[in-house]
Write an enzyme that holds these catalytic residues in place. Structure first.
Site, PDB file in Angstrom:
ATOM      1  N   GLU A  77     -51.068 145.413 -37.332  1.00 24.98           N
ATOM      2  CA  GLU A  77     -51.524 144.797 -36.073  1.00 24.98           C
ATOM      3  C   GLU A  77     -52.214 145.787 -35.134  1.00 24.98           C
ATOM      4  O   GLU A  77     -52.290 145.539 -33.927  1.00 24.98           O
ATOM      5  CB  GLU A  77     -50.333 144.154 -35.348  1.00 24.98           C
ATOM      6  CG  GLU A  77     -49.777 142.945 -36.054  1.00 24.98           C
ATOM      7  CD  GLU A  77     -48.892 142.141 -35.127  1.00 24.98           C
ATOM      8  OE1 GLU A  77     -49.338 141.072 -34.680  1.00 24.98           O
ATOM      9  OE2 GLU A  77     -47.770 142.585 -34.835  1.00 24.98           O
ATOM     10  N   HIS A 166     -44.350 134.975 -30.910  1.00 28.27           N
ATOM     11  CA  HIS A 166     -44.529 136.297 -31.511  1.00 28.27           C
ATOM     12  C   HIS A 166     -44.045 137.416 -30.588  1.00 28.27           C
ATOM     13  O   HIS A 166     -43.155 138.184 -30.961  1.00 28.27           O
ATOM     14  CB  HIS A 166     -46.019 136.440 -31.855  1.00 28.27           C
ATOM     15  CG  HIS A 166     -46.415 137.741 -32.457  1.00 28.27           C
ATOM     16  ND1 HIS A 166     -47.649 137.952 -33.003  1.00 28.27           N
ATOM     17  CD2 HIS A 166     -45.766 138.923 -32.593  1.00 28.27           C
ATOM     18  CE1 HIS A 166     -47.740 139.181 -33.466  1.00 28.27           C
ATOM     19  NE2 HIS A 166     -46.610 139.801 -33.224  1.00 28.27           N
TER      20      HIS A 166
HETATM   21 ZN   LIG Z   1     -46.341 141.804 -33.599  1.00 22.97          ZN
END
Ligand SMILES: [Zn+2]
Length: 244
Positions: A77, A166
């Site tokens: 990410e 998230h």
């Molecule tokens: Zn994350």
């Protein structure tokens, strides 16, 4: 210590602090813009933040390409960081976390708003990034620059955004500021849930109060607050405090 070495030492400390404060667990990450090249940023290899050492810190282009991988695996990410640095030249530090108390505010229609003076820098109401809007069903991770840029648009001119189902992203002009905002985003979310339990209207910080707190910070006095918090958090995390 060179400027780069100092930045790396602070980035290692930021990782340890965020873990010690419960903002990150085995996941989540913090980056800083490269002190000598604004088109690069520094971020650890994929490793739990509480374990990170100087040798784990890698250099990336804003597009997320590792310049010195040497066999080290980056976070999937990492695009969150480069996209924010690309969109906001004044920002120099980014924290991405899955801190638990913010999650309900991304999914239940209740906005996360500051009710604690230390949380003023999160802004009057924290926006929510909805990946489904642009990308349909995903695995919920920010896996490329298109998703990173979409998230950066949700942050807009502010300092934070929730990521539905998230976590959150937080950004600051300085590393110690970004860590401070990330810690107090989590603290405020926890307190807001407590306050909402009374079932009565919550008296949030007004726009004028937020403005005055931020104006005080802009005058430079706030760095004393960020440094004081940082020194205490270093002690709690069992690491040396580096005066800046
Ligand atoms: Zn994350």
């Amino acid at each position: 210590m060179s400027g780069l070495d100092e930045t790396i030492a602070d980035l290692v400390a930021a990782n340890r602090i965020l873990a010690s404060q419960g903002v990150v667990d085995g996941f989540g990450h913090v980056s800083v813009r490269h002190p000598e090249n604004p088109k690069r940023y520094l971020l650890s290899r994929a490793r739990p933040p509480e374990c990170i050492e100087a040798a784990d810190i890698m250099e990336f282009t804003l597009e997320g390409e590792a310049l010195d991988a040497r066999g080290r695996r980056p976070y999937n990410e990492r695009f969150i960081h480069g996209a924010l640095y690309e969109a906001r030249p004044e920002l120099n530090a980014v924290v991405h976390s899955h801190s638990p108390s913010v999650i309900p505010f991304g999914v239940a229609g209740e906005h996360l708003r500051p009710l604690l003076h230390m949380a003023a820098p999160i802004g009057a109401s924290v926006p929510i990034w909805e990946p489904r809007k642009s990308f349909g069903d995903t695995d919920m991770l920010v896996s490329d620059m298109a998703q990173g840029r979409d998230l950066a648009r949700a942050v807009g001119p502010g300092t934070a955004a929730l990521m539905r189902g998230h976590g959150s992203v937080v950004a600051g002009k300085f590393l110690r500021e970004a860590v401070y905002i990330a810690v107090y985003l989590e603290v405020n979310a926890h307190l807001q849930m407590d306050a909402l339990r009374f079932g009565k209207p919550v008296n949030y910080l007004s726009a004028g109060e937020i403005e005055k707190i931020l104006a005080r910070q802009a005058k430079g006095k706030a760095s004393e607050g960020f440094d004081r918090a940082w020194e205490g958090w270093c002690n709690r995390a069992g690491i040396a405090y580096l005066r800046r």
